[in-house]
Motif scaffolding. Structure first.
Motif, PDB file in Angstrom:
ATOM      1  N   PHE A   1       0.848  -1.192   0.000  1.00  0.00           N
ATOM      2  CA  PHE A   1       0.000   0.000   0.000  1.00  0.00           C
ATOM      3  C   PHE A   1       0.886   1.245   0.000  1.00  0.00           C
ATOM      4  O   PHE A   1       1.841   1.331   0.774  1.00  0.00           O
ATOM      5  N   LYS A   2       0.543   2.177  -0.891  1.00  0.00           N
ATOM      6  CA  LYS A   2       1.298   3.418  -0.935  1.00  0.00           C
ATOM      7  C   LYS A   2       0.340   4.586  -1.158  1.00  0.00           C
ATOM      8  O   LYS A   2      -0.703   4.443  -1.802  1.00  0.00           O
ATOM      9  N   GLY A   3       0.705   5.718  -0.584  1.00  0.00           N
ATOM     10  CA  GLY A   3      -0.111   6.907  -0.746  1.00  0.00           C
ATOM     11  C   GLY A   3       0.535   8.085  -0.052  1.00  0.00           C
ATOM     12  O   GLY A   3       1.723   8.044   0.317  1.00  0.00           O
ATOM     13  N   GLU A   4      -0.244   9.129   0.115  1.00  0.00           N
ATOM     14  CA  GLU A   4       0.281  10.311   0.785  1.00  0.00           C
ATOM     15  C   GLU A   4       0.520   9.999   2.265  1.00  0.00           C
ATOM     16  O   GLU A   4      -0.402   9.662   2.984  1.00  0.00           O
ATOM     17  N   ASN A   5       1.779  10.065   2.662  1.00  0.00           N
ATOM     18  CA  ASN A   5       2.189   9.886   4.063  1.00  0.00           C
ATOM     19  C   ASN A   5       2.143   8.439   4.545  1.00  0.00           C
ATOM     20  O   ASN A   5       2.152   8.196   5.751  1.00  0.00           O
ATOM     21  N   TYR A   6       2.158   7.477   3.625  1.00  0.00           N
ATOM     22  CA  TYR A   6       2.316   6.084   4.060  1.00  0.00           C
ATOM     23  C   TYR A   6       2.838   5.236   2.906  1.00  0.00           C
ATOM     24  O   TYR A   6       2.603   5.522   1.728  1.00  0.00           O
ATOM     25  N   ASN A   7       3.570   4.210   3.278  1.00  0.00           N
ATOM     26  CA  ASN A   7       4.113   3.251   2.325  1.00  0.00           C
ATOM     27  C   ASN A   7       4.487   2.004   3.106  1.00  0.00           C
ATOM     28  O   ASN A   7       5.459   2.001   3.855  1.00  0.00           O
TER      29      ASN A   7
ATOM     30  N   THR B   1       3.116  -9.819   9.398  1.00  0.00           N
ATOM     31  CA  THR B   1       4.344  -9.034   9.360  1.00  0.00           C
ATOM     32  C   THR B   1       4.130  -7.804   8.479  1.00  0.00           C
ATOM     33  O   THR B   1       3.693  -7.928   7.337  1.00  0.00           O
ATOM     34  N   VAL B   2       4.435  -6.622   9.035  1.00  0.00           N
ATOM     35  CA  VAL B   2       4.264  -5.366   8.311  1.00  0.00           C
ATOM     36  C   VAL B   2       5.610  -4.669   8.212  1.00  0.00           C
ATOM     37  O   VAL B   2       6.363  -4.591   9.187  1.00  0.00           O
ATOM     38  N   ASP B   3       5.919  -4.161   7.021  1.00  0.00           N
ATOM     39  CA  ASP B   3       7.181  -3.460   6.794  1.00  0.00           C
ATOM     40  C   ASP B   3       6.911  -2.140   6.082  1.00  0.00           C
ATOM     41  O   ASP B   3       6.232  -2.114   5.046  1.00  0.00           O
ATOM     42  N   GLY B   4       7.394  -1.030   6.633  1.00  0.00           N
ATOM     43  CA  GLY B   4       7.202   0.274   6.010  1.00  0.00           C
ATOM     44  C   GLY B   4       6.898   1.335   7.048  1.00  0.00           C
ATOM     45  O   GLY B   4       7.278   1.209   8.220  1.00  0.00           O
ATOM     46  N   TYR B   5       6.198   2.368   6.618  1.00  0.00           N
ATOM     47  CA  TYR B   5       5.895   3.448   7.557  1.00  0.00           C
ATOM     48  C   TYR B   5       4.507   4.013   7.294  1.00  0.00           C
ATOM     49  O   TYR B   5       3.947   3.926   6.197  1.00  0.00           O
TER      50      TYR B   5
ATOM     51  N   ASN C   1       0.331   5.561  13.175  1.00  0.00           N
ATOM     52  CA  ASN C   1       1.610   6.151  12.757  1.00  0.00           C
ATOM     53  C   ASN C   1       2.781   5.411  13.386  1.00  0.00           C
ATOM     54  O   ASN C   1       2.725   4.984  14.557  1.00  0.00           O
ATOM     55  N   GLY C   2       3.818   5.266  12.593  1.00  0.00           N
ATOM     56  CA  GLY C   2       5.021   4.624  13.104  1.00  0.00           C
ATOM     57  C   GLY C   2       5.837   4.027  11.983  1.00  0.00           C
ATOM     58  O   GLY C   2       5.415   3.984  10.819  1.00  0.00           O
ATOM     59  N   THR C   3       7.027   3.584  12.335  1.00  0.00           N
ATOM     60  CA  THR C   3       7.889   2.870  11.389  1.00  0.00           C
ATOM     61  C   THR C   3       7.861   1.395  11.752  1.00  0.00           C
ATOM     62  O   THR C   3       8.090   1.023  12.911  1.00  0.00           O
ATOM     63  N   TYR C   4       7.561   0.567  10.760  1.00  0.00           N
ATOM     64  CA  TYR C   4       7.413  -0.865  10.983  1.00  0.00           C
ATOM     65  C   TYR C   4       8.541  -1.583  10.246  1.00  0.00           C
ATOM     66  O   TYR C   4       8.634  -1.527   9.019  1.00  0.00           O
ATOM     67  N   ASN C   5       9.372  -2.247  10.990  1.00  0.00           N
ATOM     68  CA  ASN C   5      10.535  -2.929  10.438  1.00  0.00           C
ATOM     69  C   ASN C   5      10.310  -4.436  10.533  1.00  0.00           C
ATOM     70  O   ASN C   5      10.814  -5.103  11.435  1.00  0.00           O
ATOM     71  N   ASN C   6       9.488  -4.953   9.597  1.00  0.00           N
ATOM     72  CA  ASN C   6       9.126  -6.380   9.615  1.00  0.00           C
ATOM     73  C   ASN C   6       8.622  -6.803  10.986  1.00  0.00           C
ATOM     74  O   ASN C   6       9.049  -7.808  11.552  1.00  0.00           O
TER      75      ASN C   6
ATOM     76  N   THR D   1      -6.422   9.433  -6.370  1.00  0.00           N
ATOM     77  CA  THR D   1      -5.756   8.643  -7.409  1.00  0.00           C
ATOM     78  C   THR D   1      -4.275   8.415  -7.125  1.00  0.00           C
ATOM     79  O   THR D   1      -3.645   7.569  -7.765  1.00  0.00           O
ATOM     80  N   ALA D   2      -3.699   9.154  -6.174  1.00  0.00           N
ATOM     81  CA  ALA D   2      -2.289   8.972  -5.822  1.00  0.00           C
ATOM     82  C   ALA D   2      -2.090   7.802  -4.866  1.00  0.00           C
ATOM     83  O   ALA D   2      -0.942   7.459  -4.546  1.00  0.00           O
ATOM     84  N   GLU D   3      -3.170   7.205  -4.411  1.00  0.00           N
ATOM     85  CA  GLU D   3      -3.082   6.107  -3.451  1.00  0.00           C
ATOM     86  C   GLU D   3      -3.521   4.808  -4.116  1.00  0.00           C
ATOM     87  O   GLU D   3      -4.522   4.775  -4.833  1.00  0.00           O
ATOM     88  N   SER D   4      -2.763   3.755  -3.862  1.00  0.00           N
ATOM     89  CA  SER D   4      -3.065   2.485  -4.526  1.00  0.00           C
ATOM     90  C   SER D   4      -2.437   1.327  -3.765  1.00  0.00           C
ATOM     91  O   SER D   4      -1.672   1.518  -2.802  1.00  0.00           O
ATOM     92  N   ALA D   5      -2.754   0.122  -4.235  1.00  0.00           N
ATOM     93  CA  ALA D   5      -2.151  -1.094  -3.695  1.00  0.00           C
ATOM     94  C   ALA D   5      -1.695  -1.959  -4.858  1.00  0.00           C
ATOM     95  O   ALA D   5      -2.110  -1.758  -6.011  1.00  0.00           O
ATOM     96  N   SER D   6      -0.840  -2.924  -4.555  1.00  0.00           N
ATOM     97  CA  SER D   6      -0.402  -3.879  -5.577  1.00  0.00           C
ATOM     98  C   SER D   6      -0.220  -5.244  -4.937  1.00  0.00           C
ATOM     99  O   SER D   6       0.129  -5.355  -3.755  1.00  0.00           O
ATOM    100  N   GLN D   7      -0.455  -6.284  -5.718  1.00  0.00           N
ATOM    101  CA  GLN D   7      -0.240  -7.656  -5.261  1.00  0.00           C
ATOM    102  C   GLN D   7      -0.204  -8.581  -6.467  1.00  0.00           C
ATOM    103  O   GLN D   7      -0.687  -8.236  -7.556  1.00  0.00           O
ATOM    104  N   HIS D   8       0.380  -9.761  -6.266  1.00  0.00           N
ATOM    105  CA  HIS D   8       0.315 -10.811  -7.283  1.00  0.00           C
ATOM    106  C   HIS D   8       0.225 -12.147  -6.573  1.00  0.00           C
ATOM    107  O   HIS D   8       0.782 -12.337  -5.483  1.00  0.00           O
ATOM    108  N   PHE D   9      -0.507 -13.077  -7.185  1.00  0.00           N
ATOM    109  CA  PHE D   9      -0.746 -14.366  -6.539  1.00  0.00           C
ATOM    110  C   PHE D   9      -1.177 -15.393  -7.584  1.00  0.00           C
ATOM    111  O   PHE D   9      -1.535 -15.067  -8.716  1.00  0.00           O
TER     112      PHE D   9
END
Length: 286
Positions: free
Chosen positions: A57-63, A125-129, A142-147, A263-271
């Protein structure tokens, strides 16, 4: 040289015998023995299973990425909605229309309407901020998540391709009649074919998402592509009606899944996925 002419009665008898022979030969040629030039259409339902996947997930102020997410389908069971025109998109459905370019090979287009519901309220498990403005309700995350292990609650995320995980594809398939191997007496009454094919197309999901306590988003969007293989049985009755039983497996890659109205916020996945399909249809010449 003496020329002998046939008597009219003898000539008429020979013509009748020839016509009877031709008629008998035509009767022996079964309608289902040749497929070239036939059209077919089918409608049915499916159950689907999905491999685990990382969802980014990515967007304004998070990834951030949720790793090893799991999901289930959303079966309706045997239900009138499958044939109710006003509710026909609610179940998990499959529609296909195709044409025999030869006795054994077909080209077709279809839509597999699957449903994908990410399992919630699980520790993942979450990785990002996440660094939302403090005025946003989602800033509590809010926070930084390191796996790190994190409870992916329903308040944090609802993520569903439920109307649906729409795979719109073109397919190339082969049909092989195995009725003779099973000593079926009349293939115009009952015929069994083994089918296999390969397909590719686009993913056009309507993704139902609530992310970081933002407003729910649920709109159709071209999100990616898929490829698939299938193998199955085609049971044809009385020349024109059939039941198709398929096992279908494939790969889906969606790099652009809409998650919010921004429109600046989105997600991606593959399976990977595995689909079990039962469909009913008709086959005919125009």
């Amino acid at each position: 040289m003496k020329v002998t002419f046939l008597k009219p009665t003898t000539l008429l008898l020979l013509i009748i015998l020839n016509l009877n022979t031709s008629a008998q030969e035509l009767e022996d040629i079964k309608y289902t023995a040749s497929n070239k030039g036939k059209f077919f259409v089918s409608w049915g339902g499916n159950r689907a299973s999905f491999s685990r996947s990382d969802i980014h997930f990515k967007g304004e102020n998070y990834n951030f990425t949720i790793k090893d997410a799991s999901a289930l389908d959303k079966p309706k069971g045997w239900h009138i909605d499958y044939i109710n025109p006003t509710r026909i998109t609610i179940p998990q459905t499959n529609v296909k229309i195709g044409y025999f370019i030869s006795d054994k090979y077909t080209v077709s287009i279809g839509v597999d309407h699957m449903k994908y519901v990410m399992n919630r309220n699980l520790t993942k498990t979450v990785d990002g901020y996440i660094n939302l403005p403090l005025t946003d309700a989602g800033s509590v995350y809010n926070g930084t998540y390191n796996n790190e292990d994190f409870l992916v609650s329903e308040d944090f995320l609802m993520f569903e391709h439920t109307n649906g995980l729409n795979y719109v594809y073109t397919e190339f398939s082969r049909y092989d009649d195995v009725s003779k191997l099973l000593n079926l007496p009349n293939i115009d009454k009952f015929q069994i074919n083994i089918t296999e094919g390969i397909a590719g197309g686009i993913l056009y999901p309507q993704t139902n998402t609530t992310l970081l306590q933002k407003d729910r988003y649920d709109e159709f969007h071209l999100a990616g592509y898929g490829v698939s293989l299938h193998a199955g049985l085609n049971l044809t009755f009385f020349k024109h009606f059939f039941i198709q039983l398929d096992m279908k497996g494939g790969y889906i890659n969606m790099p652009d899944i809409r998650t919010t109205s921004n429109t600046a916020e989105s997600a991606s996945q593959h399976f990977m996925y595995l689909q079990r399909v039962i469909a009913f249809g008709g086959i005919f010449r125009i």
